[in-house]
Design an enzyme around this catalytic site. Structure first.
Site, PDB file in Angstrom:
ATOM      1  CE  LYS A 264      -3.118   2.698   3.040  1.00 40.87           C
ATOM      2  NZ  LYS A 264      -3.978   2.709   4.248  1.00 40.87           N
ATOM      3  CG  ASP A 269      -5.428   8.071   4.589  1.00 39.77           C
ATOM      4  OD1 ASP A 269      -6.353   8.692   4.039  1.00 39.77           O
ATOM      5  OD2 ASP A 269      -5.596   7.068   5.321  1.00 39.77           O
ATOM      6  CE  LYS A 276      -6.426   8.933   8.041  1.00 38.13           C
ATOM      7  NZ  LYS A 276      -7.048   7.867   8.835  1.00 38.13           N
ATOM      8  CG  ASP A 346      -9.756   7.696   6.756  1.00 34.17           C
ATOM      9  OD1 ASP A 346      -8.699   7.631   6.091  1.00 34.17           O
ATOM     10  OD2 ASP A 346      -9.794   7.923   7.980  1.00 34.17           O
ATOM     11  NE  ARG A 350     -10.745  -1.039   3.955  1.00 34.55           N
ATOM     12  CZ  ARG A 350     -11.311  -1.199   5.147  1.00 34.55           C
ATOM     13  NH1 ARG A 350     -12.448  -1.849   5.253  1.00 34.55           N
ATOM     14  NH2 ARG A 350     -10.736  -0.714   6.233  1.00 34.55           N
TER      15      ARG A 350
END
Ligand code: BES
Ligand code: MN
Ligand code: ZN
Length: 499
Positions: A264, A269, A276, A346, A350
């Site tokens: 990943k 992020d 966040k 968020d 995956r």
């Protein structure tokens, strides 16, 4: 990066210089060559040990300045505990402990690579050298000034006294490749996100070409053509275009199926539209720790010319909120054809891995795939920072990873998968949704990934707790740990290399 420790090899009978480091077991016994080197100072060691309640336990050290009867300026006795229960990782720690005794300026050090049972093996001796380098690593590229009282870089000239100089030199070349791989991974994790965005990450991975690694970089257009809608959806809110990098090292038999590692690489992020909170958001520069590990591992394997065919694949994106960002409620189509309802932007890792895992499974038909990802905060709640979470559809692979973890000290702990968890990600609108609710967050994330491995033997390592921000250790003083490079190098060396 400061890496100014020079290591040379000398016979166990050579005269010591500077700081002398020796090893004793938990009965305070030392090896024959060590006893000879200590000479009359053996009595001094006994007295100092008694005074300091030093019992030779593994990890304990006795530090004696200006030891009477010795020419060296300092004598450090490191406890090994029971010599028979030592793991590879313990020798790294010994090296790390030795490095911690070095001060700024050029220092000479002699390390007697001997146990009570005799000379250490070349692998053990060389692990000490590796530990020295891992401990000395510092990420100070962006520091322009030294604070008052802060000393300059450590420079050291270390002689490792070994049983077989030629064998140690040879082993040092391979072990050095692995240390370099760990350092590459740490550097990538430590880099700020304005510097290390997907294209720049791809450029750095491409430097492995120098070692004979074949590199293929997929740009946005190429990924659109492949139908990688899950990965591209994550990156669409960023001004920095996404990339996927496929690395191939062909050191094994021609035509033999490769082993594959997938990382990943979320270069930053923010959470996207499901943004966040501000607290510690800066840590999300490390959300590419999985990709960093894969690049470091490919370096290690190529530089030590591992006799195995390997594929490394990394999905590189930046998850940003923007007018063009993906929304909760969006439905994306992955390369596999399966559709995904986005519940939380968020839960992006995956989505990135879904397409890269599918790509690797279909295009390279590997023996197995191991993915690494800073995937869930839930794994940190479950396991803390001392074990990565492991999920697998294959018991043999899981057991091999578990064993490699114990030997390398980069430990994993297996968690369950199962249909009861899998159904938690069924969606009312699409084939699946990208989150599974509050319960078992790390498990439902793994279930999601499993839907994209197409039956390939696979293990997923959730390294959210282990890749960065871990407490300082004997062999790592930096924020980025480089977790996984040594674990997977060992997995490959122990089971998948042609002898
Ligand atoms: N990158 C984070 C996970 C993470 C958290 C890594 C803390 C390192 C430290 C991941 O993309 C994420 O945001 N996961 C969410 C999933 C949730 C929305 C289902 C999480 O863990 O909260
Ligand atoms: Mn996230
Ligand atoms: Zn993430």
């Amino acid at each position: 990066m400061s890496d100014a420790i020079k290591v040379g090899f000398v016979p166990l009978s050579s005269a010591a210089r500077g700081i002398l480091i020796v090893f004793c077991d938990d009965t305070l016994k030392v090896g024959a060559a060590t006893a000879k080197a200590l000479g009359g100072a053996a009595e001094l060691v006994k007295r100092a040990a008694a005074a300091a309640s030093f019992k030779g336990k593994t990890g304990a050290a006795l530090d004696i300045l200006a030891p009477e009867g010795l020419k060296t300026e300092r004598l450090i006795v490191i406890g090994t505990g029971k010599a028979s229960s030592l793991k590879a990782n313990d020798f790294l720690k010994f090296g790390g402990m030795a490095a911690s005794k070095l001060k700024a300026g050029t220092v000479a050090m002699t390390i007697m690579a001997e146990l009570t049972t005799g000379a250490m093996t070349s692998e053990q001796a060389v692990a000490i050298a590796s530990g020295l380098r891992l401990r000395a690593y510092k990420f100070d590229r962006y520091k322009t000034k030294k604070k008052d009282g802060e000393e300059g870089a450590v420079r050291a000239d270390v002689s490792l006294a070994v049983g077989d100089v030629a064998a140690a030199k040879k082993a040092f070349a391979s072990a050095g490749a692995v240390v370099d791989g760990v350092i590459i991974a740490r550097d990538l994790v430590n880099e700020p996100p304005n510097v290390l965005f997907p294209e720049e990450f791809a450029r750095r991975a491409s430097q492995l070409r120098k070692l004979g690694v074949k590199i293929e970089v997929l740009d946005v257009k190429a990924m659109q053509k492949l139908g990688m809608g899950a990965l591209l959806g994550v990156g669409q809110g960023s001004a920095r275009p996404s990339r996927t990098v496929i690395m191939r090292w062909d050191g094994g038999k021609k035509g033999e199926a490769p082993v594959a590692f997938v990382g990943k690489g979320v270069c930053f992020d923010t959470g996207g539209i499901s943004i966040k909170p501000a607290g510690s958001m800066e840590d999300m520069k490390g959300d590419m720790g999985g990709a960093a590990c894969v690049v470091g591992l490919m370096h290690a394997l190529a530089a030590r010319k591992a006799k195995v065919n390997v594929v490394g694949a990394i999905g590189l994106v930046e998850n940003m909120p923007d007018g063009n960002a993906q929304r909760p409620g969006d439905i994306v189509t992955s390369m596999s054809g399966q559709t995904i309802e986005i519940i939380n932007t968020d839960a992006e890792g995956r989505l990135v891995l879904a397409d890269v895992l599918w790509y690797v499974a279909k295009k390279t038909k590997p023996k197995f795939m191991v993915d690494l990802a800073t995937l869930t905060g839930a794994i940190v709640v479950a396991l803390g920072v001392d074990h990565a979470g492991m999920f697998s559809n294959n018991d043999e692979l899981a057991e091999r990873l578990l064993a490699a973890g114990i030997e390398s000290g980069e430990k994993v702990w297996r968690l369950p998968l199962g249909p009861e968890y899998d159904k938690l990600i069924d969606s009312q609108f699409a084939d699946m949704k990208n989150t599974g609710g509050r319960h078992g967050g790390s498990i439902t994330a793994a279930q999601f990934l499993q839907r994209f491995v197409d039956g390939t033997p696979w293990a997923h390592l959730d390294i959210a707790g282990t890749a960065m921000g871990t407490p300082k250790t004997d062999i790592n003083q930096s924020w980025g740990s480089g977790y996984g490079v040594r674990l997977l190098d060992r997995l490959v060396a122990d089971h998948y290399e042609r002898k």
